[in-house]
Write a protein that holds these residues in place. Structure first.
Motif, mmCIF file in Angstrom:
data_model
loop_
_atom_site.group_PDB
_atom_site.id
_atom_site.type_symbol
_atom_site.label_atom_id
_atom_site.label_comp_id
_atom_site.label_asym_id
_atom_site.label_seq_id
_atom_site.Cartn_x
_atom_site.Cartn_y
_atom_site.Cartn_z
ATOM 1 N N ALA A 183 0.761 -1.217 0.129
ATOM 2 C CA ALA A 183 0.129 -0.094 -0.070
ATOM 3 C C ALA A 183 0.908 1.194 -0.021
ATOM 4 N N ALA A 184 2.133 1.247 0.639
ATOM 5 C CA ALA A 184 2.822 2.316 0.617
ATOM 6 C C ALA A 184 3.453 2.604 -0.507
ATOM 7 N N VAL A 185 3.737 1.602 -1.181
ATOM 8 C CA VAL A 185 4.504 1.728 -2.733
ATOM 9 C C VAL A 185 3.348 2.373 -3.843
ATOM 10 N N VAL A 186 1.969 1.632 -3.713
ATOM 11 C CA VAL A 186 0.892 2.313 -4.376
ATOM 12 C C VAL A 186 0.655 3.746 -3.902
ATOM 13 N N PHE A 187 0.889 4.275 -2.753
ATOM 14 C CA PHE A 187 0.597 5.530 -2.330
ATOM 15 C C PHE A 187 1.675 6.421 -3.159
ATOM 16 N N LEU A 188 3.035 5.877 -2.838
ATOM 17 C CA LEU A 188 4.016 6.846 -3.437
ATOM 18 C C LEU A 188 3.769 6.893 -5.047
ATOM 19 N N VAL A 189 3.490 5.994 -5.722
ATOM 20 C CA VAL A 189 3.041 6.179 -7.237
ATOM 21 C C VAL A 189 2.238 6.819 -7.487
ATOM 22 N N THR A 190 0.934 6.957 -6.729
ATOM 23 C CA THR A 190 -0.144 7.514 -7.107
ATOM 24 C C THR A 190 0.046 9.057 -6.699
ATOM 25 N N VAL A 191 0.778 9.421 -5.504
ATOM 26 C CA VAL A 191 0.958 10.743 -5.182
ATOM 27 C C VAL A 191 1.998 11.263 -6.236
ATOM 28 N N THR A 192 2.849 10.687 -6.634
ATOM 29 C CA THR A 192 3.624 11.360 -7.493
ATOM 30 C C THR A 192 2.951 11.529 -9.152
ATOM 31 N N CYS A 193 2.130 10.704 -9.516
ATOM 32 C CA CYS A 193 1.169 10.913 -10.772
ATOM 33 C C CYS A 193 0.218 12.202 -10.588
ATOM 34 N N VAL A 194 -0.375 12.182 -9.498
ATOM 35 C CA VAL A 194 -1.399 13.319 -9.331
ATOM 36 C C VAL A 194 -0.657 14.451 -9.123
ATOM 37 N N LEU A 195 0.454 14.672 -8.404
ATOM 38 C CA LEU A 195 1.238 15.950 -8.426
ATOM 39 C C LEU A 195 1.645 16.244 -9.740
ATOM 40 N N VAL A 196 2.305 15.287 -10.192
ATOM 41 C CA VAL A 196 2.495 15.727 -11.795
ATOM 42 C C VAL A 196 1.473 16.283 -12.542
ATOM 43 N N SER A 197 0.339 15.748 -12.581
ATOM 44 C CA SER A 197 -0.665 16.021 -13.319
ATOM 45 C C SER A 197 -1.449 17.545 -12.818
ATOM 46 N N TRP A 198 -0.981 17.711 -11.366
ATOM 47 C CA TRP A 198 -1.568 18.985 -11.209
ATOM 48 C C TRP A 198 -0.481 20.061 -11.392
ATOM 49 N N PHE A 199 0.782 19.922 -11.560
ATOM 50 C CA PHE A 199 1.537 20.789 -12.070
ATOM 51 C C PHE A 199 1.628 20.992 -13.139
ATOM 52 N N ARG A 200 1.286 19.942 -14.472
ATOM 53 C CA ARG A 200 1.153 20.281 -15.656
ATOM 54 C C ARG A 200 -0.071 21.205 -16.013
ATOM 55 N N GLU A 201 -1.084 20.783 -15.311
ATOM 56 C CA GLU A 201 -2.215 21.753 -15.317
ATOM 57 C C GLU A 201 -1.746 23.146 -15.013
ATOM 58 N N LEU A 202 -1.199 23.319 -13.883
ATOM 59 C CA LEU A 202 -0.713 24.747 -13.495
ATOM 60 C C LEU A 202 0.213 25.425 -14.602
ATOM 61 N N ASP A 203 1.306 24.624 -15.319
ATOM 62 C CA ASP A 203 1.923 24.868 -16.266
ATOM 63 C C ASP A 203 1.279 25.371 -17.553
ATOM 64 N N GLN A 204 0.192 24.674 -17.880
ATOM 65 C CA GLN A 204 -0.342 25.061 -18.849
ATOM 66 C C GLN A 204 -1.229 26.238 -18.787
ATOM 67 N N ASP A 205 -1.874 26.468 -17.760
ATOM 68 C CA ASP A 205 -2.436 27.608 -17.360
ATOM 69 C C ASP A 205 -1.849 28.880 -17.595
ATOM 70 N N SER A 206 -0.503 28.864 -17.092
ATOM 71 C CA SER A 206 0.427 30.082 -16.852
ATOM 72 C C SER A 206 1.020 30.132 -18.249
ATOM 73 N N ASP A 207 0.941 29.227 -19.179
ATOM 74 C CA ASP A 207 1.166 29.470 -20.429
ATOM 75 C C ASP A 207 0.486 30.008 -21.335
ATOM 76 N N GLY A 208 -0.976 29.722 -21.015
ATOM 77 C CA GLY A 208 -2.266 30.449 -21.664
ATOM 78 C C GLY A 208 -2.225 31.728 -21.236
ATOM 79 N N ARG A 209 -1.644 32.477 -20.161
ATOM 80 C CA ARG A 209 -1.739 33.845 -20.046
ATOM 81 C C ARG A 209 -1.401 34.678 -20.946
#
Length: 85
Positions: A59-85
């Motif tokens: 469960a700890a490995v699954v948590f670490l993998v999913t937290v990495t994927c979710v954080l990358v997804s969130w930061f990509r969205e923020l990066d796309q929003d800042s590029d669109g300004r």
């Protein structure tokens, strides 16, 4: 009496969310919460009983993998929003 050149500051424009909210992203965020709960609960149970379980490290490995994927997804969205300004 108010002076005509003095006005209240304009409210900031509300932007709609431009990121795509897919079922895969929703499932990843739900898995993140579930894996965190399972990791903590099984770790607590193993500590209370005094025996290690196989569930905790998996469960700890699954948590670490999913937290990495979710954080990358969130930061990509923020990066796309800042590029669109």
């Amino acid at each position: 009496m108010t002076h005509p050149s003095i006005s209240a500051p304009a409210a900031p424009a509300v932007r709609a969310r431009t990121g795509s909210w897919t079922s895969v992203r929703t499932a990843a965020e739900l898995l993140l919460g579930l894996s965190f709960f399972v990791t903590v609960a099984s770790g607590w149970y193993g500590a209370a009983v005094g025996q290690a379980t196989v569930v905790t490290p998996v469960a700890a490995v699954v948590f670490l993998v999913t937290v990495t994927c979710v954080l990358v997804s969130w930061f990509r969205e923020l990066d796309q929003d800042s590029d669109g300004r």
